[in-house]
Design a protein around this motif. Structure first.
Motif, PDB file in Angstrom:
ATOM      1  N   SER A  17       0.830  -1.207   0.000  1.00  0.00           N
ATOM      2  CA  SER A  17       0.000   0.000   0.000  1.00  0.00           C
ATOM      3  C   SER A  17       0.864   1.256   0.000  1.00  0.00           C
ATOM      4  O   SER A  17       0.615   2.215  -0.747  1.00  0.00           O
ATOM      5  CB  SER A  17      -0.925   0.005   1.227  1.00  0.00           C
ATOM      6  OG  SER A  17      -1.850  -1.055   1.179  1.00  0.00           O
ATOM      7  N   ARG A  18       1.896   1.266   0.827  1.00  0.00           N
ATOM      8  CA  ARG A  18       2.782   2.433   0.899  1.00  0.00           C
ATOM      9  C   ARG A  18       3.456   2.688  -0.439  1.00  0.00           C
ATOM     10  O   ARG A  18       3.490   3.825  -0.938  1.00  0.00           O
ATOM     11  CB  ARG A  18       3.842   2.230   1.993  1.00  0.00           C
ATOM     12  CG  ARG A  18       3.333   2.337   3.410  1.00  0.00           C
ATOM     13  CD  ARG A  18       4.485   2.493   4.398  1.00  0.00           C
ATOM     14  NE  ARG A  18       5.373   1.328   4.383  1.00  0.00           N
ATOM     15  CZ  ARG A  18       5.245   0.280   5.186  1.00  0.00           C
ATOM     16  NH1 ARG A  18       4.254   0.234   6.068  1.00  0.00           N
ATOM     17  NH2 ARG A  18       6.095  -0.722   5.131  1.00  0.00           N
ATOM     18  N   GLU A  26      -3.754   5.781  -7.498  1.00  0.00           N
ATOM     19  CA  GLU A  26      -4.927   6.221  -6.738  1.00  0.00           C
ATOM     20  C   GLU A  26      -5.478   4.982  -6.027  1.00  0.00           C
ATOM     21  O   GLU A  26      -6.169   4.163  -6.635  1.00  0.00           O
ATOM     22  CB  GLU A  26      -5.982   6.819  -7.666  1.00  0.00           C
ATOM     23  CG  GLU A  26      -7.205   7.381  -6.936  1.00  0.00           C
ATOM     24  CD  GLU A  26      -8.242   7.949  -7.897  1.00  0.00           C
ATOM     25  OE1 GLU A  26      -9.373   8.228  -7.436  1.00  0.00           O
ATOM     26  OE2 GLU A  26      -7.935   8.099  -9.095  1.00  0.00           O
ATOM     27  N   LEU A  27      -5.158   4.851  -4.754  1.00  0.00           N
ATOM     28  CA  LEU A  27      -5.380   3.602  -4.034  1.00  0.00           C
ATOM     29  C   LEU A  27      -6.584   3.694  -3.110  1.00  0.00           C
ATOM     30  O   LEU A  27      -6.715   4.633  -2.312  1.00  0.00           O
ATOM     31  CB  LEU A  27      -4.143   3.238  -3.210  1.00  0.00           C
ATOM     32  CG  LEU A  27      -4.225   1.935  -2.414  1.00  0.00           C
ATOM     33  CD1 LEU A  27      -4.361   0.728  -3.352  1.00  0.00           C
ATOM     34  CD2 LEU A  27      -3.001   1.777  -1.517  1.00  0.00           C
ATOM     35  N   TYR A  28      -7.447   2.687  -3.208  1.00  0.00           N
ATOM     36  CA  TYR A  28      -8.590   2.522  -2.316  1.00  0.00           C
ATOM     37  C   TYR A  28      -8.412   1.228  -1.535  1.00  0.00           C
ATOM     38  O   TYR A  28      -8.025   0.201  -2.096  1.00  0.00           O
ATOM     39  CB  TYR A  28      -9.895   2.462  -3.121  1.00  0.00           C
ATOM     40  CG  TYR A  28     -10.245   3.760  -3.813  1.00  0.00           C
ATOM     41  CD1 TYR A  28     -11.204   4.623  -3.282  1.00  0.00           C
ATOM     42  CD2 TYR A  28      -9.601   4.124  -4.991  1.00  0.00           C
ATOM     43  CE1 TYR A  28     -11.517   5.817  -3.917  1.00  0.00           C
ATOM     44  CE2 TYR A  28      -9.901   5.316  -5.629  1.00  0.00           C
ATOM     45  CZ  TYR A  28     -10.857   6.159  -5.084  1.00  0.00           C
ATOM     46  OH  TYR A  28     -11.167   7.344  -5.708  1.00  0.00           O
ATOM     47  N   LEU A  29      -8.680   1.290  -0.233  1.00  0.00           N
ATOM     48  CA  LEU A  29      -8.598   0.102   0.620  1.00  0.00           C
ATOM     49  C   LEU A  29      -9.995  -0.240   1.113  1.00  0.00           C
ATOM     50  O   LEU A  29     -10.648   0.589   1.764  1.00  0.00           O
ATOM     51  CB  LEU A  29      -7.678   0.344   1.819  1.00  0.00           C
ATOM     52  CG  LEU A  29      -6.248   0.829   1.548  1.00  0.00           C
ATOM     53  CD1 LEU A  29      -5.488   0.959   2.854  1.00  0.00           C
ATOM     54  CD2 LEU A  29      -5.528  -0.110   0.606  1.00  0.00           C
ATOM     55  N   VAL A  39      -2.714   2.522   7.362  1.00  0.00           N
ATOM     56  CA  VAL A  39      -3.149   3.093   6.089  1.00  0.00           C
ATOM     57  C   VAL A  39      -2.206   4.228   5.710  1.00  0.00           C
ATOM     58  O   VAL A  39      -2.030   5.187   6.476  1.00  0.00           O
ATOM     59  CB  VAL A  39      -4.598   3.619   6.180  1.00  0.00           C
ATOM     60  CG1 VAL A  39      -4.996   4.311   4.882  1.00  0.00           C
ATOM     61  CG2 VAL A  39      -5.555   2.475   6.496  1.00  0.00           C
ATOM     62  N   PRO A  40      -1.567   4.168   4.532  1.00  0.00           N
ATOM     63  CA  PRO A  40      -0.649   5.246   4.153  1.00  0.00           C
ATOM     64  C   PRO A  40      -1.396   6.525   3.824  1.00  0.00           C
ATOM     65  O   PRO A  40      -2.533   6.497   3.336  1.00  0.00           O
ATOM     66  CB  PRO A  40       0.053   4.687   2.913  1.00  0.00           C
ATOM     67  CG  PRO A  40      -0.922   3.717   2.333  1.00  0.00           C
ATOM     68  CD  PRO A  40      -1.646   3.112   3.507  1.00  0.00           C
ATOM     69  N   GLU A  41      -0.752   7.651   4.096  1.00  0.00           N
ATOM     70  CA  GLU A  41      -1.349   8.939   3.752  1.00  0.00           C
ATOM     71  C   GLU A  41      -1.559   9.014   2.253  1.00  0.00           C
ATOM     72  O   GLU A  41      -0.669   8.687   1.464  1.00  0.00           O
ATOM     73  CB  GLU A  41      -0.431  10.066   4.220  1.00  0.00           C
ATOM     74  CG  GLU A  41      -1.007  11.446   4.014  1.00  0.00           C
ATOM     75  CD  GLU A  41      -0.115  12.543   4.539  1.00  0.00           C
ATOM     76  OE1 GLU A  41      -0.419  13.725   4.279  1.00  0.00           O
ATOM     77  OE2 GLU A  41       0.902  12.213   5.186  1.00  0.00           O
TER      78      GLU A  41
END
Length: 339
Positions: A17-18, A26-29, A39-41
């Motif tokens: 994720s980082r 553009e990351l969605y968890l 959760v990375p900023e």
């Protein structure tokens, strides 16, 4: 790219994720929101339980993704439900399987992606194999865009990896080493193994995200460093500032006292695992694992030492180790006396 991680805050996935965010994805968890400190900023949270298909279908109704990475499915039933949720909503579905699915025992020491999948010792691995088979059928018959990734033993700051340790209280092994107690190493400690830092694994899988030529393929992603278990335990001891008091005990003897360890030992760590990473390097040319185990485990120990609240001890695990050691020594003494 717009990418969804189902999970994304676990031991392996948090490093991915980082790196994904760092590389401009553009990351969605999608997760239950229980590990938001991982959760990375810059990542976006979609709160939901993937097992609640009705609620998740509603939460994802207005989304489409270039890629979805499924970190937390373990059975064909779970995968089948995800296919129903995501068909037509993603250009790639990356399933996180396991290198423990490879043939046990192997017929050749060097593992490639063409090594057969068969593990009679571990239900976890057989379930992963069944998931892979289901996904390959969906790809062949209906064009569902799957990529399969098989991590081996991958660790990070929050895990002290070993053949035997407490999963929930990993500091237990370091505490046992520092107190001079006997440390069990399965077999004679000379079988070969591969330890992979999660930051290295991340380089490989991020390179596969959105890589359309990887669709229909399976990959393992590991370090190229090969160690035996004696070297691994001594590296852990060195990171903790001690020489571990190693005692070698036959794997069958260990599993007789601890049946729950059968899968993880006979189905995985008792068998040499040396991986040919040529395939992932062909698809992701800049992939290279750069963290040797002695450096990675030192970083892990320092992470724990900086967080005393994480240095918890599993006394029941300690007691089990003591019972196995005592029984082994008693058996050895009887064998000597019988002579």
């Amino acid at each position: 790219m717009k990418v969804l991680f189902i999970g994304g805050t676990g031991l392996i996935s948090q490093a991915v994720s980082r790196l994904a965010v760092e590389r401009g994805i553009e990351l969605y968890l999608l997760n239950r929101g229980q590990r938001n400190d991982n959760v990375p900023e810059g990542a976006h949270i979609i709160t939901g339980d993937i097992r609640d298909t009705t609620a998740v279908a509603e939460a994802l109704a207005n989304y489409e993704f270039d890629s979805v990475v499924d970190w937390i499915s373990f059975t064909p039933e779970e995968v089948k439900a995800n296919i129903g949720l995501l068909k037509g909503k993603t250009a790639q579905y990356i399933f996180i399987s396991s290198a423990s699915a490879y043939q046990k025992p192997p017929t050749h020491y060097l593992i490639t992606e063409s090594t057969p999948l068969a593990n009679p010792y571990w239900q976890y691995s057989r379930d992963k194999i069944a998931c892979e088979n289901l996904l390959m059928d969906e790809y062949r018959n209906d064009g569902f865009p799957i990529t399969i990734v098989r991590p081996s033993f991958t660790y990070g700051d929050t895990m002290i990896p070993a053949g035997l340790n407490s999963w929930n209280h990993p500091w237990s092994l370091i505490d046992r080493m520092r107190s001079g107690q006997k440390i069990i190493v399965h077999g004679d400690g000379t079988s070969l193994w591969t330890m992979t830092h999660n930051s290295d694994f991340a380089k490989g899988i991020v390179g596969l995200i959105g890589h359309h030529q990887s669709i229909g393929h399976a990959f393992h992603i590991t370090s190229d460093e090969v160690l035996n278990w004696n070297q691994i335990y001594r590296a852990i001891g060195a990171a903790a500032g001690v020489e571990p008091n190693i005692v070698h005990i036959a794997t069958d003897f260990i599993t007789a006292f601890s049946p729950e360890s059968t899968g993880g030992l006979l189905g995985d760590k008792a068998v040499s695992a040396v991986f040919d990473n040529s395939k992932i390097k062909r698809f992701v040319p800049d992939f290279i694992a750069t963290t040797p185990f002695h450096q990675g485990i030192k970083r892990t120990v320092q992470w724990f030492e900086a967080r005393p609240e994480k240095c918890t001890i599993d006394q029941s695990w300690n007691d089990l180790m003591d019972r196995i050691v005592a029984a082994n020594e008693a058996g050895a003494a009887r064998a000597i006396n019988d002579k």
